[in-house]
Structures are given as structure tokens and as C-alpha cells.
Design an enzyme around this catalytic site. Structure first.
Site, PDB file in Angstrom:
ATOM      1  N   HIS A 203       1.212  -1.494  -0.029  1.00  0.00           N
ATOM      2  CA  HIS A 203      -0.544  -0.044   0.116  1.00  0.00           C
ATOM      3  C   HIS A 203       1.066   1.005  -0.237  1.00  0.00           C
ATOM      4  CE1 HIS A 203       0.715  -0.202   4.122  1.00  0.00           C
ATOM      5  NE2 HIS A 203       0.844   1.114   4.209  1.00  0.00           N
TER       6      HIS A 203
HETATM    7  C1  UD1 Z   1      -2.361   4.989   5.736  1.00  0.00           C
HETATM    8  C2  UD1 Z   1      -1.066   5.961   6.694  1.00  0.00           C
HETATM    9  C3  UD1 Z   1       0.318   4.656   6.961  1.00  0.00           C
HETATM   10  C4  UD1 Z   1      -0.510   3.391   7.508  1.00  0.00           C
HETATM   11  C5  UD1 Z   1      -1.800   3.308   6.131  1.00  0.00           C
HETATM   12  C6  UD1 Z   1      -2.282   1.723   7.011  1.00  0.00           C
HETATM   13  C7  UD1 Z   1      -0.055   8.303   6.127  1.00  0.00           C
HETATM   14  C8  UD1 Z   1       0.329   9.054   5.682  1.00  0.00           C
HETATM   15  N1  UD1 Z   1      -0.887   7.132   5.992  1.00  0.00           N
HETATM   16  O1  UD1 Z   1      -2.040   5.274   4.405  1.00  0.00           O
HETATM   17  O2  UD1 Z   1       1.136   4.776   7.358  1.00  0.00           O
HETATM   18  O3  UD1 Z   1       0.459   2.226   6.887  1.00  0.00           O
HETATM   19  O4  UD1 Z   1      -2.786   3.978   6.316  1.00  0.00           O
HETATM   20  O5  UD1 Z   1      -3.364   1.053   6.126  1.00  0.00           O
HETATM   21  O6  UD1 Z   1      -1.071   8.592   7.470  1.00  0.00           O
HETATM   22  N2  UD1 Z   1      -9.315   4.820   1.480  1.00  0.00           N
HETATM   23  C9  UD1 Z   1     -10.553   4.116   1.149  1.00  0.00           C
HETATM   24  N3  UD1 Z   1     -11.252   3.793   2.886  1.00  0.00           N
HETATM   25  C10 UD1 Z   1     -10.689   3.629   3.163  1.00  0.00           C
HETATM   26  C11 UD1 Z   1      -9.058   4.587   3.916  1.00  0.00           C
HETATM   27  C12 UD1 Z   1      -8.640   4.888   2.907  1.00  0.00           C
HETATM   28  O7  UD1 Z   1     -10.570   3.756  -0.113  1.00  0.00           O
HETATM   29  O8  UD1 Z   1     -11.475   3.952   4.818  1.00  0.00           O
HETATM   30  C13 UD1 Z   1      -8.405   5.180   0.295  1.00  0.00           C
HETATM   31  C14 UD1 Z   1      -9.167   6.293  -0.397  1.00  0.00           C
HETATM   32  O9  UD1 Z   1      -8.979   6.348  -1.698  1.00  0.00           O
HETATM   33  C15 UD1 Z   1      -7.553   6.647   0.070  1.00  0.00           C
HETATM   34  C16 UD1 Z   1      -6.662   6.459  -0.187  1.00  0.00           C
HETATM   35  O10 UD1 Z   1      -6.638   4.619   0.225  1.00  0.00           O
HETATM   36  O11 UD1 Z   1      -7.274   8.207  -1.113  1.00  0.00           O
HETATM   37  C17 UD1 Z   1      -5.477   6.282   0.940  1.00  0.00           C
HETATM   38  O12 UD1 Z   1      -5.670   6.486   2.328  1.00  0.00           O
HETATM   39  P1  UD1 Z   1      -4.748   7.018   3.370  1.00  0.00           P
HETATM   40  O13 UD1 Z   1      -5.836   6.730   5.162  1.00  0.00           O
HETATM   41  O14 UD1 Z   1      -4.347   8.831   3.225  1.00  0.00           O
HETATM   42  O15 UD1 Z   1      -3.597   6.899   3.615  1.00  0.00           O
HETATM   43  P2  UD1 Z   1      -3.358   4.955   3.460  1.00  0.00           P
HETATM   44  O16 UD1 Z   1      -2.199   4.553   2.300  1.00  0.00           O
HETATM   45  O17 UD1 Z   1      -3.824   4.338   3.926  1.00  0.00           O
END
Ligand code: UD1
Length: 360
Positions: A203
Site C-alpha cells: 500500500h
Molecule cells: C495510511 C497511513 C500509513 C499506514 C496505512 C495503513 C498516513 C500518511 N498513511 O495510509 O502510514 O501504513 O494507513 O493502512 O497516514 N481509502 C479507502 N477507504 C478507507 C481508507 C482509505 O478507500 O477506509 C483509500 C482512499 O482512496 C484514500 C487512500 O486509500 O485516498 C489512502 O488512504 P490514506 O488514509 O490517505 O492513506 P493509506 O494509504 O491508507
């Protein structure tokens, strides 16, 4: 009241043992969820699997740019803490919600502690490294998982009395839930036999945002799958990026993409795997304790004790290196006498409670 702030999937796993340990000590403790992760499979399932209470508040922050996400969490947290200031704020891990809570607590003059302090990748292209360093700079109490973390903090000039090594609280959760997880029998549900499959998670932006990098990793893994099927619970970010660039996650029927799993299902799957490939931080630690060989698809790790004391090997994202190291790992017998770092013993949460209560 003491508050632990959570926001994203790995935070939930760390907060659960902390909540239970405060409650066991007769201390009023509540979970505050920023809502950075919001899909049921990324959030709700974890609260259920880990037996966590409903958060006292869910700020509904959701997705966004780093600034949007961090700022929304800060605004919500400041408002929430103003209503009834907690005696202490605990932040865990290194996600944007961790940073947001640490900044708000510092500016409001609230006592704060960071669980998992001191980890450093020294890779400033990782948002988590920024979050870790800023958080550690502004909290009152630095609760570390390992000796390397203590060294990093001392080298940055933190005073010895602000650092307490408590061990790894993720391992508390693992030890507590492993028997129930094993009963789920995830391998057989997927038609697989213990030790005859591998598990991959991906991820990190560095691995999934560039289609050339993600495509190269998937090509390598499709080759590994010829020897050993690869179960691939797909993070929503990775699913979106692969779809946007037309990358096929199902290029062979032995590479098995599935929806994200809950905590117990995932633990059931990894605990019987022959090999794990990942760019997750927590999984490097869990495989070390489970004694499962782990290839980390990154050039660096903030968790070096998983290499020096555990089963972890840094492989990067070069497809040839991934193929080579997977073959090498499969040629080695599984080492049943594996070591684990000191204080990864399932009792970190009790030490966290003791360290916090001694200071407030
Ligand atoms: C986040 C953390 C990362 C951690 C990871 C665990 C930061 C900078 N990153 O990364 O350190 O290792 O979580 O999973 O805080 N999305 C969904 N549904 C959700 C959540 C996210 O669809 O419930 C998708 C969305 O498109 C979103 C993308 O995932 O834009 C990224 O989510 P985000 O929370 O920004 O970062 P992660 O890549 O999950």
C-alpha cells in the site's frame, strides 16, 4: 479521562491492548477516532475483532491530501479536547492522525505520550518519517518498542528521562488473539494448506502509485505464484491505483487478490503462511514474532530489529531482486528457534499504563 487517538488501521491494533490495560488499572480511558480510515473493512471490523468499545467520538475526517487530512483531524481534535480537556493524550504509530493529535495536544498544553516513539527510516520521502520525527519532537513522553528507537531519540538530543522502553504493543494484541484467529482456518477457507502459500500486502505510495513500479512487482509475484500461490488482500489505495492504470491483479489464478481482511482473518492467514511479502510496518513485526519469513518490498525500514532479531529481509521493489530473494527464502527451512526482540512479550500495554500514570 485519558484519551488514545486512533485514525488508521494499524492504530486500532495498538490501541486495543492499551485501552484494556487502562481499564484493568481502574483508569477512565476512551478511544477517539479521527476516521482517517472509514471503510468497514478498514475500520469497523477491527473494532469488532479486537473487542474495542465504540470510540467516544468519531471525527469523520476521511480521505484527502496530507494537508486536508491532517488539518481536518486537528480542527476536530481541538474542538473535542476543548469540551473536556483530558488528563493525557496518547498517540500511536506514525499516520497523519498521530501527527495531528500530537500537535493539538502540544499547543493546548495537554500531557502527551507517543507509543512507538523513536522509529526512524531516515527516508524523508515517506510521509510517516515526517510524522514520526515531528511527533517525537513535541510530545512529553516517548514510549519506545526497541533499543534502536532509544538510541535514535538519544542521538536526536531527547533527555533520558523522557524515554521509556515499553516494548511492542502490537505483539500484545497478537498473543491475545492468535488462538481465536487460528480457529478461523482461513487457509482452508481459501482452499489452501498451511505453509503451502504466501501472503502479500502492498500500500505504500512508493510501490503502488507508479504503474511501472506496481506492474514490475506484480510481474515478479506472478512468477513466485507458479511455485507458491500468493494471497493478496488488496488495500483500497492499491486497488484504485491498479484500476486507474489498467493493471490486472488476476494475471494468474495462483495470484489471489481478495478484499482487505479483518484482524483475526488476516492473522489466521499469515500465521500459517510459508512466506510474507509486504511493505507494511506492522507485518514486519508480526512475522518476526510468528517466525514466518518476511520479504519487505522497501529499500529501508524503521524497524531494524526485525532484521537483526527476526525474519525480515529488505528486498526493495526491483522485480529481479524480489524473484531472487523469494527463491532464497523458500530454499531455507523454517527456523523454529527464532528469536524475538526484548520486551516483545505481550506485556507492553501494562508498561505503557505504568509509565503514563507515573507522569500525570
Ligand atoms: C495510511 C497511513 C500509513 C499506514 C496505512 C495503513 C498516513 C500518511 N498513511 O495510509 O502510514 O501504513 O494507513 O493502512 O497516514 N481509502 C479507502 N477507504 C478507507 C481508507 C482509505 O478507500 O477506509 C483509500 C482512499 O482512496 C484514500 C487512500 O486509500 O485516498 C489512502 O488512504 P490514506 O488514509 O490517505 O492513506 P493509506 O494509504 O491508507
Amino acid at each position: 479521562m485519558i484519551i488514545t487517538v486512533v485514525g488508521a488501521r494499524p492504530n486500532f491494533v495498538k490501541a486495543a491492548p492499551i485501552h484494556n490495560a487502562f481499564r484493568a488499572a481502574g483508569v477512565q480511558h476512551e478511544i477517539c477516532n479521527t476516521g482517517q480510515h472509514y471503510d468497514a473493512l478498514m475500520s469497523k471490523v477491527f473494532f469488532e475483532d479486537l473487542g474495542m468499545p465504540k470510540p467516544i467520538v468519531d471525527l469523520g475526517v476521511g480521505s484527502g491530501t496530507h494537508a486536508e487530512q491532517t488539518a481536518a483531524a486537528m480542527i476536530g481534535l481541538e474542538r473535542f479536547f476543548s469540551q473536556k480537556p483530558p488528563r493525557a493524550v496518547l498517540v500511536v504509530g506514525d499516520v497523519n492522525s498521530t501527527l495531528a493529535a500530537a500537535i493539538v495536544a502540544a499547543k493546548m498544553g495537554l500531557f502527551s505520550a507517543h507509543v512507538e516513539a523513536g522509529l526512524r527510516s531516515r527516508d524523508w520521502s515517506m510521509p510517516e518519517e515526517v510524522n514520526r520525527v515531528v511527533t517525537d519532537t513535541i510530545v512529553d513522553l516517548l514510549l519506545t518498542p526497541s533499543a534502536d528507537a532509544d538510541d535514535n531519540l538519544r542521538n536526536e538530543g531527547h533527555s533520558a528521562d523522557s524515554i521509556v522502553r515499553v516494548g511492542n504493543v502490537m505483539i500484545d494484541a497478537l498473543q491475545q488473539h492468535l488462538p481465536a484467529a487460528r480457529k478461523l482456518g482461513m487457509p482452508s477457507r481459501l482452499g489452501l494448506k498451511p505453509r503451502e502459500y504466501s501472503v502479500m500486502t502492498l500500500h505504500r505510495p512508493a510501490n503502488v502509485d507508479d504503474p511501472a513500479v506496481l506492474g514490475g512487482i506484480l510481474d515478479a509475484v506472478a512468477d513466485i505464484a507458479k511455485t507458491l500461490p500468493v494471497v493478496f488482500p488488496v488495500h483500497p489505495r492499491t486497488r484504485t491505483k491498479a484500476a486507474a492504470s489498467g493493471l490486472d491483479l488476476e494475471r494468474t489464478n495462483r495470484l489471489i487478490p481478495i478484499d482487505p481482511l479483518g484482524y483475526l482473518e488476516f492473522l489466521s492467514l499469515t500465521s500459517d503462511a510459508r512466506l510474507v511479502l509486504t511493505d507494511s510496518g506492522g507485518l514486519q513485526e508480526e512475522t518476526t514474532v510468528l517466525g514466518i519469513p518476511c520479504l519487505t518490498l522497501r529499500d529501508n525500514t524503521e524497524r531494524p530489529s526485525t532484521i537483526t532479531h527476526g525474519t525480515n529481509v529488505l528486498v526493495g521493489s526491483n522485480p529481479e531482486a524480489i524473484r531472487r530473494e523469494a527463491q532464497r527464502a523458500l530454499n531455507r527451512p523454517i527456523d523454529s528457534s527464532h528469536r524475538v526482540p526484548e520486551l516483545w512479550d505481550g506485556r507492553a500495554a501494562g508498561r505503557i499504563v505504568k509509565a503514563v500514570l507515573a507522569r500525570i
